[in-house]
Design an enzyme around this catalytic site. Structure first.
Site, mmCIF file in Angstrom:
data_model
loop_
_atom_site.group_PDB
_atom_site.id
_atom_site.type_symbol
_atom_site.label_atom_id
_atom_site.label_comp_id
_atom_site.label_asym_id
_atom_site.label_seq_id
_atom_site.Cartn_x
_atom_site.Cartn_y
_atom_site.Cartn_z
ATOM 1 C CE LYS A 110 -14.201 -12.408 -16.463
ATOM 2 N NZ LYS A 110 -13.257 -11.427 -17.014
HETATM 3 C C1 LIG Z 1 -13.269 -10.111 -16.658
HETATM 4 C C2 LIG Z 1 -11.988 -9.353 -16.773
HETATM 5 C C3 LIG Z 1 -11.748 -8.189 -16.010
HETATM 6 C C4 LIG Z 1 -12.797 -7.580 -15.087
HETATM 7 O O1 LIG Z 1 -13.141 -8.424 -14.031
HETATM 8 P P1 LIG Z 1 -14.265 -8.020 -12.938
HETATM 9 O O2 LIG Z 1 -14.940 -9.291 -12.606
HETATM 10 O O3 LIG Z 1 -15.121 -7.019 -13.574
HETATM 11 O O4 LIG Z 1 -13.534 -7.490 -11.776
HETATM 12 C C5 LIG Z 1 -10.508 -7.588 -16.125
HETATM 13 N N1 LIG Z 1 -9.552 -8.059 -16.956
HETATM 14 C C6 LIG Z 1 -9.751 -9.168 -17.710
HETATM 15 C C7 LIG Z 1 -8.671 -9.630 -18.618
HETATM 16 C C8 LIG Z 1 -10.967 -9.862 -17.645
HETATM 17 O O5 LIG Z 1 -11.165 -10.962 -18.398
#
Ligand SMILES: *Cc1c(COP(=O)(O)O)cnc(C)c1O
Length: 453
Positions: A110
């Protein structure tokens, strides 16, 4: 480039406005008006430094920054990730690779979106002269990535609600130990959904939203999606030229954001054979791609991969729009059906390029331990979902969405070993600052009014 709403109404808007609005005024999500093609040299050349690639990519969508400002934006966003490659591709076997997306400040993918978002907010404050109060709810990674994208910046205060005792201790420390005056982590009694409900109620009151100058950092922002498309191209460019065919990307996902970003790069000409949508036991997307029916479940079932514990795949609307030949009326109709009936049989659904896998907690543990044994490589519980049912005959790139040291208890359970990471260890010695508040919209509103930027 202009951006239009998936619900088809309103005037197309530029990059700055699509970013600032987040959600389109008609309730839809912004998508690019047309799909530009990737410059062909990107598919032939050796890997570029990440900021250079990010510039090449974003300049196709962002006609609001001039060239120099965009260079400075991507340098600020990606220049100091701990690994200079930013998203290194690690080879595990002849045709199996991991794309490590955990070298940013909060050790999860993120950061790619939210470092950019932090800089975009800063520019917006300078451009408009108006301060901003960012309000969000988190089940862990989004909140910490948003906080690190915005900590210490002028003109913005950040209020992040999270369910007390229900996120990992290290995730909490990433939010509470920044030492920045403009950061307000708020633990509340209840679940993530309770936190989210309060945020939605406050944001839904448009007068209040304007009065308090509230902004969101949620995953439907088009700037976050575009930022994520870039690393798919970066992964491809790191493959040896002979290996750049029949590539499968395996994407651990909950709300379809990450995999939609990859699909957009594919639409722009990135040669991809297949996207594997890897879910945990909250498997709305797995059921969609195996049955053609999108049906929301009643409850979220807490898993070892908590950042994928969702009921609603909010970015799926973007795919539905393209599946409906970019017809906003049709998309509106289908979304209304989901809202009233909780489910939708997708018409003419032929997900040629998507397949799906599902991992329950036992499989997550088994995958972590198998990958460790076979390749001497440790994956976090989200990434572990990507190691379910891999096709051995394809060149496969699994997206590693978080650093394993963020989830030490699960790793210990699976492998018997402790994993640590320096920046997380350092957090354990810092003082935590958090604000315990009552889980009501009124209490949160009063707190924001008192501590507004
Ligand atoms: C947010 C997150 C995901 C899922 O991401 P999406 O936006 O739903 O595709 C997967 N793994 C981690 C470690 C995350 O923080």
């Amino acid at each position: 480039m202009k951006f239009v709403s998936t619900r088809g109404t309103g005037e197309p808007v530029g990059f700055f406005e699509a970013f600032a609005n987040g959600l389109a005024p008609d309730g839809g999500l912004y998508v690019p008006e047309y799909t530009p093609l990737l410059p062909s040299d990107l598919l032939i050349d050796e890997a570029l430094p990440y900021p250079a690639l990010a510039w090449d990519f974003l300049t196709l969508f962002d006609s609001d920054h001039d060239a120099e400002d965009l260079i400075s934006l991507v340098d600020k966003s990606y220049g100091d990730f701990s690994d200079t490659m930013s998203a290194p591709l690690t080879q595990l076997s002849a045709n199996l690779y991991v794309l490590e997306l955990f070298h940013g400040p909060t050790l999860a993918f993120k950061d790619f979106g939210l470092q950019l978002v932090g800089n975009l907010f800063e520019e917006q404050i300078k451009r408009t002269g108006e301060t901003i109060n960012v309000l969000g709810a988190t089940s862990g990674d989004t909140g910490s990535a948003a906080i690190h994208g915005l900590a210490g910046r002028e003109g913005v205060n950040v209020f992040i609600l999270y369910p007390k005792g229900r996120i990992s201790k290290l995730q909490e420390r990433q939010m509470t130990c920044t030492g920045a005056k403009n950061i307000f982590p708020i633990p509340i009694e209840g679940t993530f959904d309770d936190a989210q409900r309060i945020v939605k109620e406050l944001m839904g009151d448009l007068d209040l939203k304007e009065k308090l100058r509230l902004s969101a950092v949620n995953s439907i922002n088009i700037a976050r999606i575009l930022a994520q498309s870039i690393y798919y191209v970066h992964a491809f460019m790191q493959l040896a030229p002979d290996d750049r065919h029949n590539v499968n990307f395996v994407v651990p996902t909950g709300n379809f954001g990450n995999v939609f970003a990859g699909w957009l790069a594919y639409k722009m000409g990135l040669p991809v054979d297949r996207f594997v949508v890897a879910t945990n036991q909250n498997d709305i997307l797995y059921r969609l791609f195996t049955t053609g029916e999108y049906s929301e479940s009643e409850d979220v079932s807490p898993s070892f991969a908590p950042s994928m514990d969702i009921q609603v795949a909010s970015n799926f609307e973007r795919f539905l729009y393209f599946h409906s030949d970019q017809d906003g009326d049709k998309t509106t109709e289908l979304m209304a059906k989901i809202k009233t009936e909780g489910s939708l049989e997708i018409p003419n659904f032929d997900p040629d390029i998507f397949t799906a896998t599902r991992s329950d907690d036992a499989e997550i543990l088994a995958n972590i331990s198998r990958v460790k044994e076979e390749f001497d490589y440790t994956v976090d519980p989200h990434t572990a979902c990507g190691f379910q049912d891999i096709d051995p005959n394809q060149t496969t790139i699994v997206l590693a969405t978080a650093h394993p040291a963020k989830f030490p208890e699960v790793i210990k359970k699976a492998t018997g070993e402790a994993v640590t990471e320096d920046s997380l260890e350092a957090l354990k010695k810092k003082r935590q600052k958090r604000h315990n508040l009552k889980a009501t919209p009124a209490a949160i509103q009063a707190f924001i009014e008192k501590n507004s930027a």
